[in-house]
Scaffold this active site. Sequence first.
Site, PDB file in Angstrom:
ATOM      1  N   HIS A   1      -3.481 -17.322   1.913  1.00  0.00           N
ATOM      2  CA  HIS A   1      -3.285 -15.877   2.073  1.00  0.00           C
ATOM      3  C   HIS A   1      -2.902 -15.210   0.757  1.00  0.00           C
ATOM      4  CE1 HIS A   1      -2.454 -12.155   4.134  1.00  0.00           C
ATOM      5  NE2 HIS A   1      -1.199 -12.140   3.705  1.00  0.00           N
TER       6      HIS A   1
ATOM      7  N   ASP B   1       8.073 -12.025   4.905  1.00  0.00           N
ATOM      8  CA  ASP B   1       6.965 -11.076   4.789  1.00  0.00           C
ATOM      9  C   ASP B   1       7.392  -9.919   3.893  1.00  0.00           C
ATOM     10  OD1 ASP B   1       4.576  -9.811   5.150  1.00  0.00           O
ATOM     11  OD2 ASP B   1       4.789  -9.489   7.303  1.00  0.00           O
TER      12      ASP B   1
END
Length: 341
Positions: free
Chosen positions: A221, A148
């Site tokens: 995403h 992330d």
Amino acid sequence: MALPAIPQPLLTPLTEAAIFLVFTIDEGGEQAVHDVLADISGLQRSIGFRVPAGGLAAVVGIGSDAWDRLFEGPRPAELHPFVELTGDKHHAPRTPGDLLFHIRARQMDLCFEFATVVTNRLAGAASVIDEVHGFKYFEQRDLMGFVDGTENPSGQAAYVAVTVGDEDPDFAGSSYVIVQKYLHDMSEWNSLPVEEQENVIGRSKLEDLEMDDDTKPANSHTALTVIEDESGEQIQILRDNMPFGHVGSAEMGTYFIGYSASPTVTEQMLTNMFIGNPVGNYDRILDFSTAVTGINFFVPTADFLDDPPDAPTRLVPEATFTAPISDGSLGIGSLKRSAQQ
């Protein structure tokens, strides 16, 4: 020549531990909160000095409704409540929040100590409505197993991405931040083959390599969270997301926190995710991750917090005159009695 304002430490590198505290200000607690905010940098220095290598850093955000309750004078140009989003299938709620404390360090004890001291100082003036303890998960991965923050800007690019400039001169050097708490359906996610998970994210899971545009699904995403300006240049934000979780209750997820020079960039990302781009082409990650909070905050400079504008003067209602109830007479006898006293 005036020196530029000193920003809060939001460009601190990702740490091993974090606590996110969201408060609402109690009615009548404004002055006490105002006074505590002016002490934040001193508290950070005092607590951080106990473990110099611990890297304690705290960032304070102030919500839209709270701003006018705390400060006189100008208001940040783009400060407004979180924009609630309702798509065909998924919802990004707007939830309460007047103050955000984003507390980071290399070890949790520093975060915990700072959070405890601040909460005690605010007791009776503000109430904690959300508290999340985040942790580093292996090599900066989320609980879904993907790295992330890979696309976070660094150096000068990071400063430009998060810093308000001359477009709002009263608040140059400040920033905006949007936070959301996402809960993951880990059972459903883990039932997917790795290849399908990679299609949801748009990156390889092990190597953390982004798929090329010909391969990447349009509802992945990464496909929906890239925002470009009119010239095709990517507009970046700084994500400091952290995993969190409770094993016993199986409540676990990601605390999203995105800093930017303008909230419109993050808002466009969220619109793409929840509404879709085009409409209906929503972010597939939302089939496995549910947003349960959503709040906008303004992050003033450290100089602003150290010496904030005065709190607004609370208006005191003027005394009102209530006429006596008449008994039908002119009250002449009463006047005579008064004259005789």
